[in-house]
Scaffold this active site. Structure first.
Site, PDB file in Angstrom:
ATOM      1  N   LYS B  78      34.771  53.671  52.459  1.00  0.00           N
ATOM      2  CA  LYS B  78      35.148  52.422  53.121  1.00  0.00           C
ATOM      3  C   LYS B  78      36.374  52.693  53.992  1.00  0.00           C
ATOM      4  CE  LYS B  78      36.205  47.562  51.965  1.00  0.00           C
ATOM      5  NZ  LYS B  78      36.414  46.595  50.851  1.00  0.00           N
ATOM      6  N   SER B 153      33.492  42.407  50.909  1.00  0.00           N
ATOM      7  CA  SER B 153      33.918  43.017  52.157  1.00  0.00           C
ATOM      8  C   SER B 153      33.404  44.443  52.350  1.00  0.00           C
ATOM      9  CB  SER B 153      35.440  43.016  52.223  1.00  0.00           C
ATOM     10  OG  SER B 153      35.977  43.865  51.216  1.00  0.00           O
ATOM     11  N   SER B 177      34.246  42.310  46.188  1.00  0.00           N
ATOM     12  CA  SER B 177      33.880  43.068  47.394  1.00  0.00           C
ATOM     13  C   SER B 177      33.084  44.350  47.161  1.00  0.00           C
ATOM     14  CB  SER B 177      35.132  43.411  48.199  1.00  0.00           C
ATOM     15  OG  SER B 177      35.612  42.273  48.842  1.00  0.00           O
TER      16      SER B 177
END
Lengths: 125, 485
Positions: B78, B153, B177
């Site tokens: 990420k 997210s 997330s």
């Protein structure tokens, strides 16, 4: 130039006093946050918005804060506020020198530098 | 089967028997990326050459009989994880050119284990969002339905695993997330206990809630990833100095005699009927395996979202004060003075959702409002944590849906922040209490969208989660589908 910043802060202290008075009236008042409070909070957060954006944020923040009001239904008398998931005690370590970033790599991402320093707009006239 | 479709443990076997090389795997992954990335947009940046070079190095190590747990395995990160010498944007314009001079501890751990980095995965700006729509670099699409969101997210990390654009990935979970996008993309995602995995080098959103964890194609891979990333780190003073078990040792065990708590507050009317049906089937599966499912109550569930949207923005408003255009990141041009520079830089550099949360947090912490909001929320947070402590006296793990609905349409909730916030209703509590959670695929909706079941356990009980999740995965017989891209 820097003095203008300080002046605008003290000007805003007036706004803060106003909001504290409003806070007392809050219970019978359905509006959670007004446009001028949004402008004041934006200043605290070092943000600025156009007219339209301010109005949109005011509406959305009202929505969210109205929802958050449900917290008042929770019984919390005598409950200590929890700030961390794990009970934390001071995390100490031996005071030994370890390697750290060089001046060069610390400055590598800076928008503007001069010599071994970060460069910013003039603070004092 | 293409190599990009296989799991870490399947690939490791083939690597060790010299049936394939790491270069073969990396080429297979990048072929897949060439085919589908234009549709999915899981990545902000790709590291094709570095990955091929890394794979060649890994093959060398395997030849020598060396190499770590993940030697030669292509992994995505990420874009919130600092990666030395590689642009790390956090999905934001304000960090669009930021090149960290150091690695996050988890990145270092993956490197040491021999992982090969495929790229930096897309995400909601500063991890604020549940749909990966707030990224400055564009929307990620759900591989199962391109007009739908992948969750957020960590939507890029989830979509990349689901679309076989990597073998496994890392994300971060502040209010769901990892678990919510894992559910919506049909993969496994785990949020470890707060303090189990070092946050050093994770760009901070809400420091008392943030935790890094893996996305994988199955539960066994989740255990392998956890073995690599878990552990104390002197660079993160909130990481906990406690021994890390071998998480693989919890696989292939039965759950006979376990008690599984089903919190009634998570099964209220209004839940999507297809999600409800899939999760009820999951309850039947664990019962079949000899676990006893009991009704439990987590009485403060209804307050979780409200508590979260005070605590997380409050911490964010303070964490994001560092983006001032001085030391790194974006700086606005044509500024009158320092204050003007701060305001212009931040107003141009942050997107609408990030500004909204900074505003909410600044307001909640400002003079006159602190007690009503932050203090009150922190008190209710303590009660939420007590709810779980009470519940775990009666059960080994808790079973809930991961998300109240399958993936929603792109644009459906962008104009209504509150509706977006409510999509995290089942995942936020674990972050507030600091406990671990895992989401495992448990079926599909009528439209063919994946649904996830969530297991929660007490602090540092990741082993229990892997044990029940692996047991469930083996016995649920969920049809193994792949997204058609």
């Amino acid at each position: 130039m820097g003095y203008r910043g300080i002046a605008s802060v003290s000007k805003n202290t007036g706004v803060r006093a106003l909001t504290e008075r409003k806070w007392k009236k809050r219970k019978e008042n359905k509006v959670k946050i007004r446009k001028e409070e949004v402008e004041y909070v934006a200043h605290l957060a070092r943000l600025e918005f156009g007219e339209e954006e301010t109005e949109k944020f005011t509406l959305q923040l009202n929505d969210i804060l109205t929802y958050i009001d449900k917290l008042n239904q929770a019984e919390t008398t005598g409950v200590s506020p929890m700030t961390h998931a794990m009970p934390l005690v001071n995390a100490f370590r031996e005071d030994t020198v370890i390697s750290s970033l060089s001046n060069e790599s610390s400055l590598a991402n800076a928008p503007e530098t001069r010599g071994s320093s970060f460069r910013v707009p003039k603070v004092i006239e | 089967m293409e190599l990009n479709q296989l799991t870490i443990h399947e690939l490791k076997e083939k690597l060790l028997s010299r049936e394939i090389t790491s270069v073969d795997i990396v080429e297979s992954v990048f072929n897949r990326i060439d085919q589908v990335e234009g549709k999915v947009h899981a990545y902000i940046s790709l590291l094709r050459e570095d990955a091929l070079r890394g794979a060649a190095g890994a093959d060398q190590k395997i030849q020598e009989g060396a190499g770590g747990e993940l030697c030669g395995i292509p992994v995505a990160l990420k874009d919130i994880l600092c990666t030395k010498g590689v642009k790390t944007t956090c999905g934001s314009r304000i960090l669009q050119n930021f090149i960290p001079p150091y690695d996050a501890t988890v990145v270092e751990a993956l490197r040491r284990a021999g992982a090969v980095f495929v790229g930096k995965a897309n995400m909601d700006e500063f991890a604020m969002g549940s749909s990966t729509e707030t990224s400055y670099f564009g929307v990620t699409r759900n591989p199962w339905a391109l007009d739908r969101i992948p969750g957020g997210s960590s939507g890029g990390s989830a979509a990349a695993v689901a679309a076989d654009e990597c073998i496994a990935s890392l994300g971060s979970d502040t209010g769901g997330s990892i678990r919510q996008p894992a559910a919506l993309c049909g993969v496994v995602g785990m949020k470890p206990t707060y303090g189990r995995v070092s946050r050093f080098g994770l760009i901070a959103f809400a420091s008392s809630l943030d935790q890094i964890g893996p996305f994988t194609k199955d539960v066994e891979d989740c255990a392998i990833m956890m073995n690599v990333i878990a552990g104390y780190d002197p660079k993160d003073s909130t990481s906990v100095p406690q021994d890390v078990p071998d998480y693989r040792a919890f696989l292939n065990r039965d759950i006979a005699g376990w008690t599984v708590g089903i919190p009634r507050e998570y099964f209220r009317d209004g839940m999507d009927p297809e999600v409800s049906a899939a999760v009820k089937k999951a309850i039947a599966v664990v019962e079949d395996q000899g676990a006893r499912c009991i009704d439990i109550s987590l009485p403060h569930t209804d307050y979780c979202v409200a508590v979260y949207y005070i605590v997380a923005p409050a911490e964010a408003s303070s964490n994001l004060a560092r983006y001032d255009g001085v030391k790194y990141g974006y700086r606005a041009e044509n500024c009158r003075d320092l204050l003007d520079m701060y305001k212009k830089t931040r107003s141009e550099g942050f997107g609408a959702e990030v500004k909204r949360r900074i505003m909410l947090g600044t307001y909640a912490l400002s003079s006159g409002y602190y007690d009503a909001y932050y203090k009150k929320a922190s008190q209710v947070r303590a009660r939420i944590k007590e709810d779980f402590a009470e519940a775990f006296k009666r059960c080994d793990v808790i079973l809930t849906p991961t998300s109240p609905t399958p993936a929603f349409k792109i644009g459906e909730k962008t104009e209504d922040p509150l509706q977006m916030y409510l999509s995290d209703i089942f995942t936020i509590s674990a972050n507030l209490a600091g406990i671990p959670g895992i989401s495992v695929p448990c079926g599909y909706s009528g439209r063919g969208l994946p649904v996830g079941v969530q297991f929660l356990a007490g602090h540092f009980e990741e082993g229990k989660l892997l044990q029940i999740a692996h047991n469930y995965e083996r016995h649920a017989h969920i049809e193994r589908r792949r997204p058609e891209l």
